[in-house]
Design a protein around this motif. Structure first.
Motif, PDB file in Angstrom:
ATOM      1  N   GLN A 103       2.865   1.743 -36.367  1.00  0.00           N
ATOM      2  CA  GLN A 103       2.180   1.931 -35.104  1.00  0.00           C
ATOM      3  C   GLN A 103       0.928   2.383 -35.105  1.00  0.00           C
ATOM      4  N   GLU A 104       0.653   3.120 -36.252  1.00  0.00           N
ATOM      5  CA  GLU A 104      -0.903   3.258 -36.664  1.00  0.00           C
ATOM      6  C   GLU A 104      -1.736   2.138 -36.561  1.00  0.00           C
ATOM      7  N   ILE A 105      -1.221   1.190 -37.434  1.00  0.00           N
ATOM      8  CA  ILE A 105      -1.811  -0.323 -37.600  1.00  0.00           C
ATOM      9  C   ILE A 105      -2.168  -0.932 -36.146  1.00  0.00           C
ATOM     10  N   LEU A 106      -1.031  -0.730 -35.487  1.00  0.00           N
ATOM     11  CA  LEU A 106      -1.227  -1.484 -34.115  1.00  0.00           C
ATOM     12  C   LEU A 106      -2.323  -0.907 -33.257  1.00  0.00           C
ATOM     13  N   LYS A 107      -2.480   0.550 -33.400  1.00  0.00           N
ATOM     14  CA  LYS A 107      -3.532   1.418 -32.826  1.00  0.00           C
ATOM     15  C   LYS A 107      -4.759   1.013 -33.455  1.00  0.00           C
ATOM     16  N   MET A 108      -4.942   0.829 -34.687  1.00  0.00           N
ATOM     17  CA  MET A 108      -6.082   0.482 -35.318  1.00  0.00           C
ATOM     18  C   MET A 108      -6.487  -1.169 -34.608  1.00  0.00           C
ATOM     19  N   ALA A 109      -5.733  -1.845 -34.472  1.00  0.00           N
ATOM     20  CA  ALA A 109      -6.005  -3.328 -34.159  1.00  0.00           C
ATOM     21  C   ALA A 109      -6.286  -3.475 -32.663  1.00  0.00           C
ATOM     22  N   THR A 110      -6.002  -2.221 -31.815  1.00  0.00           N
ATOM     23  CA  THR A 110      -6.312  -2.526 -30.536  1.00  0.00           C
ATOM     24  C   THR A 110      -7.083  -1.342 -29.884  1.00  0.00           C
ATOM     25  N   ILE A 111      -6.622  -0.101 -29.753  1.00  0.00           N
ATOM     26  CA  ILE A 111      -7.280   0.838 -28.827  1.00  0.00           C
ATOM     27  C   ILE A 111      -8.224   1.392 -29.601  1.00  0.00           C
ATOM     28  N   ASN A 112      -8.300   1.435 -31.052  1.00  0.00           N
ATOM     29  CA  ASN A 112      -9.042   2.062 -31.917  1.00  0.00           C
ATOM     30  C   ASN A 112     -10.239   1.133 -31.811  1.00  0.00           C
ATOM     31  N   GLY A 113     -10.141  -0.067 -31.925  1.00  0.00           N
ATOM     32  CA  GLY A 113     -10.995  -1.210 -32.118  1.00  0.00           C
ATOM     33  C   GLY A 113     -12.024  -0.966 -30.716  1.00  0.00           C
ATOM     34  N   ALA A 114     -11.072  -0.868 -29.581  1.00  0.00           N
ATOM     35  CA  ALA A 114     -12.199  -0.538 -28.386  1.00  0.00           C
ATOM     36  C   ALA A 114     -12.810   0.659 -28.225  1.00  0.00           C
ATOM     37  N   ARG A 115     -12.527   1.582 -28.901  1.00  0.00           N
ATOM     38  CA  ARG A 115     -13.375   2.968 -28.975  1.00  0.00           C
ATOM     39  C   ARG A 115     -14.572   2.796 -30.054  1.00  0.00           C
ATOM     40  N   ALA A 116     -14.296   1.980 -31.051  1.00  0.00           N
ATOM     41  CA  ALA A 116     -15.384   1.751 -32.141  1.00  0.00           C
ATOM     42  C   ALA A 116     -16.490   0.823 -31.386  1.00  0.00           C
ATOM     43  N   LEU A 117     -15.824  -0.058 -30.557  1.00  0.00           N
ATOM     44  CA  LEU A 117     -16.964  -0.946 -29.762  1.00  0.00           C
ATOM     45  C   LEU A 117     -17.470  -0.319 -28.541  1.00  0.00           C
ATOM     46  N   GLN A 118     -17.242   0.964 -28.301  1.00  0.00           N
ATOM     47  CA  GLN A 118     -17.717   1.953 -27.264  1.00  0.00           C
ATOM     48  C   GLN A 118     -17.078   1.321 -25.896  1.00  0.00           C
ATOM     49  N   ASP A 119     -15.767   0.608 -25.891  1.00  0.00           N
ATOM     50  CA  ASP A 119     -15.428   0.015 -24.802  1.00  0.00           C
ATOM     51  C   ASP A 119     -13.892   0.506 -24.448  1.00  0.00           C
ATOM     52  N   GLU A 120     -13.570   1.811 -24.982  1.00  0.00           N
ATOM     53  CA  GLU A 120     -12.295   2.409 -24.746  1.00  0.00           C
ATOM     54  C   GLU A 120     -11.860   2.234 -23.286  1.00  0.00           C
ATOM     55  N   LYS A 121     -12.671   2.513 -22.352  1.00  0.00           N
ATOM     56  CA  LYS A 121     -12.403   2.473 -20.986  1.00  0.00           C
ATOM     57  C   LYS A 121     -12.177   1.019 -20.301  1.00  0.00           C
ATOM     58  N   LEU A 122     -12.659   0.142 -20.918  1.00  0.00           N
ATOM     59  CA  LEU A 122     -12.443  -1.292 -20.525  1.00  0.00           C
ATOM     60  C   LEU A 122     -11.365  -2.080 -21.191  1.00  0.00           C
ATOM     61  N   TYR A 123     -10.780  -1.922 -22.472  1.00  0.00           N
ATOM     62  CA  TYR A 123     -10.033  -2.731 -22.848  1.00  0.00           C
ATOM     63  C   TYR A 123      -9.278  -1.850 -24.147  1.00  0.00           C
ATOM     64  N   GLY A 124      -8.430  -2.455 -24.626  1.00  0.00           N
ATOM     65  CA  GLY A 124      -7.694  -1.762 -26.031  1.00  0.00           C
ATOM     66  C   GLY A 124      -6.467  -1.469 -25.645  1.00  0.00           C
ATOM     67  N   SER A 125      -5.924  -1.085 -24.331  1.00  0.00           N
ATOM     68  CA  SER A 125      -4.470  -0.893 -23.958  1.00  0.00           C
ATOM     69  C   SER A 125      -4.261  -1.491 -22.554  1.00  0.00           C
TER      70      SER A 125
END
Ligand SMILES: [Zn+2]
Length: 450
Positions: free
Chosen positions: A340-362
């Protein structure tokens, strides 16, 4: 255009990590409107698809992708790092044309789409203009950057610039390309490594990032030789030096970050630096990043594939699997870095790192319709006693059935809809050979070639 995807197992990756075992997802144009168990009036939809037995996930975010190196896959296997860089990759990349960069990026985007990736971060390659054309056509999202360097040994002549020239080049790219393709493209700032950046370049890059509210993508503490070199010159390791000059910050996406002391891991937490973990590429020559410790510290760790001549698979599904294995191995602890941590890394954390948490990642109402459909009915992925683990440990990219970005189907039933895949494959092969010949790179004969 309203599209209803019904009866899917929806892995939302929202704050609570909710999974709907029999859920419905409705998206209208580029936005998700509804996610959950509630029924949707089908007569109000333009298209209804029954996804019984399939899974819906947010599109994956690949946070370190050298699009300019895609045609150099296999160009530098089984060689040491300096040979890799000075004799193979630099000559190759510095002999590329703008058109090569376009085809290379498009070819890379094809591999991303097939592996369910809807957003990438390019750390700095050749010809941002070529990348922009390709990403516009491919339909995914990208943070693009130029590769900037104002010092360093052995640089190809075409790449020798001073600090002001490099800063000016970055600003020009921002003015020309930022927010293009319906906002899917953003120009970020790329710093290659500390070997190739003076403190002046680092600090001016940070200023420029602040001025335009964009991120900085940099290879940080990737190889032992790098931290040894910095320690010899400055008495401290790379990350400590970056902290000392005031370079660390939440808009820094640091790639690899293998050689960090425990104190430097804490610095990352303190300054909210984002990490791009590239496990396959790290296993070649870099070493083991302290990912279990970083996750414990609450650092935003993401996953990247790096480039085709380093990995050599540009496949996020493979990369999740490698992530799930290597840390258990070196820590001798099968409970660390869970699925579950790896899925987070590949989705919502990625969006956060790209400063786009509000746009996608979940998958949540209001977010962009960036999502993928997984068909788990294959010999290699069934049975699914633990579906979340299966997604990481036994899924292959061939289980990705469809990829949707910004509400647009980029791949449907495993067919790419946005460009001609067969023609691209042919063109990529021809261009790859032509660049290698211009760069005069000799490949070793491993067996007698009869
Ligand atoms: Zn890299």
């Amino acid at each position: 255009m309203r599209t209803l995807l019904k009866h899917a197992m929806i892995v939302t990756m929202n704050e609570k990590g909710e999974v709907y075992t029999d859920g419905n997802l409705l998206f209208e144009d580029d936005r998700i409107v509804q996610v959950g168990k509630e029924a949707v009036k089908e007569s109000t939809c333009d298209e209804v698809l029954d996804l019984k037995g399939k899974l819906l996930l947010p599109g994956f975010v690949n946070t370190h992708v050298h699009t300019s190196q895609q045609l150099a896959r296999g160009l530098a296997d089984d060689v040491d790092l300096l040979t890799w860089l000075h004799d193979r990759i630099w000559p190759y990349e510095s002999n590329m044309t703008e058109e090569d960069s376009y085809i290379s990026t498009l070819f890379c985007a094809a591999e991303q789409i097939k592996a369910g990736v809807t957003a990438i971060a390019e750390p700095g390659g050749q010809f941002v203009s070529g990348m922009v054309r390709a990403i516009t056509e491919a339909g995914i999202r990208a943070k693009l950057a130029n590769s900037i360097m104002d010092c360093g040994e052995g640089l190809p002549k075409a790449w020798q610039h001073n600090t002001q020239e490099e800063i000016a080049r970055q600003e020009e790219d921002i003015q020309r390309f930022h927010k293009m393709a319906d906002g899917r493209i953003e120009v970020w700032l790329g710093v290659r490594t500390i070997f190739n950046a003076t403190d002046e370049l680092l600090l001016q890059t940070k200023e420029l990032a602040k001025k335009h509210t964009v991120g900085i993508h940099m290879h940080v503490a990737e190889a032992k030789s790098e931290v040894d070199y910095v320690r010899e010159r400055l008495g401290v390791q790379t990350v400590t030096h970056l902290r000392d000059i005031g370079f660390l910050g939440p808009n820094l996406l640091a790639a690899h970050t293998v050689w960090l002391t425990h104190e430097e891991v804490e610095m990352f937490r303190e300054y909210d630096v984002k990490v791009s973990h590239n496990p396959a590429s790290a296993m070649r020559v870099l070493g083991f990043a302290k990912v279990p410790r970083m996750l414990r510290e609450g650092i935003c760790v993401t996953i990247g594939t790096d480039g085709a001549p380093t990995n050599n698979r540009m496949d996020m599904v493979d990369e999740m699997w490698v992530t799930s294995l290597i840390h258990k191995g070196w820590r001798l602890d099968p409970t660390v870095v869970k699925a579950q941590e790896i899925l987070k890394m590949a989705t919502i954390n990625g969006a956060r790192a790209l400063q786009d948490e509000k746009l996608y990642g979940s998958l949540e109402p209001g977010k962009k319709a960036d999502l993928i459909i997984i068909n788990p009915d294959s010999i290699g992925m069934q049975p699914m006693h633990d579906p979340i683990a299966n997604l990481v440990t036994s899924m292959h990219s061939t289980n990705v059935e469809s990829t949707i970005c910004n509400g647009r189907w980029l791949m449907r039933d495993q067919k790419i809809l946005v460009f001609d895949e067969a023609a691209l494959l042919q063109e990529a092969k021809e261009r790859a050979a032509s660049i290698r010949s211009r760069a005069k790179i000799q490949m070793p004969e491993r067996f007698p070639m009869l």
